[in-house]
Design an enzyme around this catalytic site. Structure first.
Site, PDB file in Angstrom:
ATOM      1  N   CYS A  84       0.853  -1.135  -0.060  1.00 50.10           N
ATOM      2  CA  CYS A  84       0.007  -0.092  -0.095  1.00 50.10           C
ATOM      3  C   CYS A  84       0.862   1.168  -0.088  1.00 50.10           C
ATOM      4  CB  CYS A  84      -0.711  -0.058   1.205  1.00 50.10           C
ATOM      5  SG  CYS A  84      -1.377   1.607   1.757  1.00 50.10           S
ATOM      6  N   GLU A  85       0.561   2.206  -0.917  1.00 53.30           N
ATOM      7  CA  GLU A  85       1.553   3.459  -0.983  1.00 53.30           C
ATOM      8  C   GLU A  85       1.390   4.321   0.173  1.00 53.30           C
ATOM      9  OE1 GLU A  85      -0.894   6.239  -3.821  1.00 53.30           O
ATOM     10  OE2 GLU A  85       0.454   4.742  -4.936  1.00 53.30           O
ATOM     11  N   HIS A  86       0.129   4.037   0.817  1.00 52.32           N
ATOM     12  CA  HIS A  86      -0.089   5.083   1.926  1.00 52.32           C
ATOM     13  C   HIS A  86       0.524   4.841   3.316  1.00 52.32           C
ATOM     14  CE1 HIS A  86      -4.026   5.462  -0.301  1.00 52.32           C
ATOM     15  NE2 HIS A  86      -3.370   6.512  -0.687  1.00 52.32           N
ATOM     16  N   HIS A  87       0.778   3.479   3.590  1.00 51.51           N
ATOM     17  CA  HIS A  87       1.652   2.958   4.773  1.00 51.51           C
ATOM     18  C   HIS A  87       2.733   2.090   4.603  1.00 51.51           C
ATOM     19  CE1 HIS A  87      -2.601   4.031   6.098  1.00 51.51           C
ATOM     20  NE2 HIS A  87      -1.924   4.839   6.970  1.00 51.51           N
ATOM     21  N   GLN A 125      -5.288  -0.564  -4.437  1.00 48.96           N
ATOM     22  CA  GLN A 125      -6.070  -1.730  -5.021  1.00 48.96           C
ATOM     23  C   GLN A 125      -6.847  -1.244  -6.160  1.00 48.96           C
ATOM     24  OE1 GLN A 125      -8.037  -4.388  -2.501  1.00 48.96           O
ATOM     25  NE2 GLN A 125      -9.512  -4.994  -3.975  1.00 48.96           N
ATOM     26  N   HIS A 153      -5.955  -5.801   3.605  1.00 48.14           N
ATOM     27  CA  HIS A 153      -5.064  -4.880   3.648  1.00 48.14           C
ATOM     28  C   HIS A 153      -4.512  -4.822   5.348  1.00 48.14           C
ATOM     29  CE1 HIS A 153      -5.710  -2.714  -0.110  1.00 48.14           C
ATOM     30  NE2 HIS A 153      -7.017  -3.654  -0.153  1.00 48.14           N
ATOM     31  N   CYS A 155      -2.992  -2.533   6.284  1.00 46.97           N
ATOM     32  CA  CYS A 155      -2.814  -1.406   7.113  1.00 46.97           C
ATOM     33  C   CYS A 155      -4.229  -1.029   7.646  1.00 46.97           C
ATOM     34  CB  CYS A 155      -2.790   0.157   5.944  1.00 46.97           C
ATOM     35  SG  CYS A 155      -3.936  -0.206   4.439  1.00 46.97           S
TER      36      CYS A 155
END
Length: 192
Positions: A84-87, A125, A153, A155
């Site tokens: 995941c590019e956020h976390h 995703q 996920h 995250c």
């Protein structure tokens, strides 16, 4: 790139950044258990993001065959892992792909390779689902493509709402799959 022996440029710098991260977390990167961790993590991150170095369109065209088959071709339950590019935490699950050929087919393993290429990038995703569909559409020019991704996920499981049993499902479709009947046939065929 052989992920076990070949690494991209910048490996040493990446390892140095991870050394700094360990220090900022209050750890001693010189202690026995952590001494080799920065390089191990740098190598792991290069493997987990190796999709940036690969051309998904070329993968499909390397095994392109003229064939008059014009019914649904389904490759389901393709396992994938992504970050995941956020976390920078993993998300993982299954991808199901269908396409209706328009004069050309590709090797079945090539569909799974396309999934690997897009999943081995920092992702969300929704975008990954769209990229897989677009790549097949643009390369094979089929009568239609549909992609369904089901994922867990980390995250969501390890932090934030901490919901361990949630599954996120995304879908993308084009062409013949714009018809509800065709989409439903695909969904029936992939249901477990």
């Amino acid at each position: 790139m052989n992920p076990e022996t070949e690494y991209r440029e910048g490996l040493e710098q990446l390892a140095e950044h991870y050394r700094q991260v360990l220090t900022l977390l209050g750890e001693d990167p010189e202690r026995d258990g952590l001494l080799k961790t920065p390089m191990r993590v740098a190598k792991a991150m290069q493997v987990l993001t190796r999709g940036y170095e690969m051309d998904a369109h070329k993968v499909l065209t390397d095994a392109l065959f003229k064939e008059d088959y014009s019914h649904m071709v389904i490759v389901k339950d393709i396992d994938f892992f992504s970050l995941c590019e956020h976390h920078l935490l993993p998300f993982y699950g299954k991808v199901h792909v269908a396409y209706i050929p328009n004069g050309y087919i590709t090797g079945l393993s090539k569909i799974a390779r396309v999934v690997d290429i897009f999943s081995h990038r920092l992702q969300v995703q929704e975008r990954m689902t769209m990229q897989i569909r677009q790549c097949i559409d643009e390369t094979l020019h089929p009568l239609g493509v549909m992609v369904v991704v089901e994922a867990r996920h980390m995250c969501m499981q390890m932090r934030g709402v901490e919901k361990q049993n949630s599954i996120t499902t995304t879908s993308e479709f084009s062409g013949a799959f714009n018809q509800a009947k065709t989409r439903q046939e695909f969904m029936n065929l992939i249901s477990h």
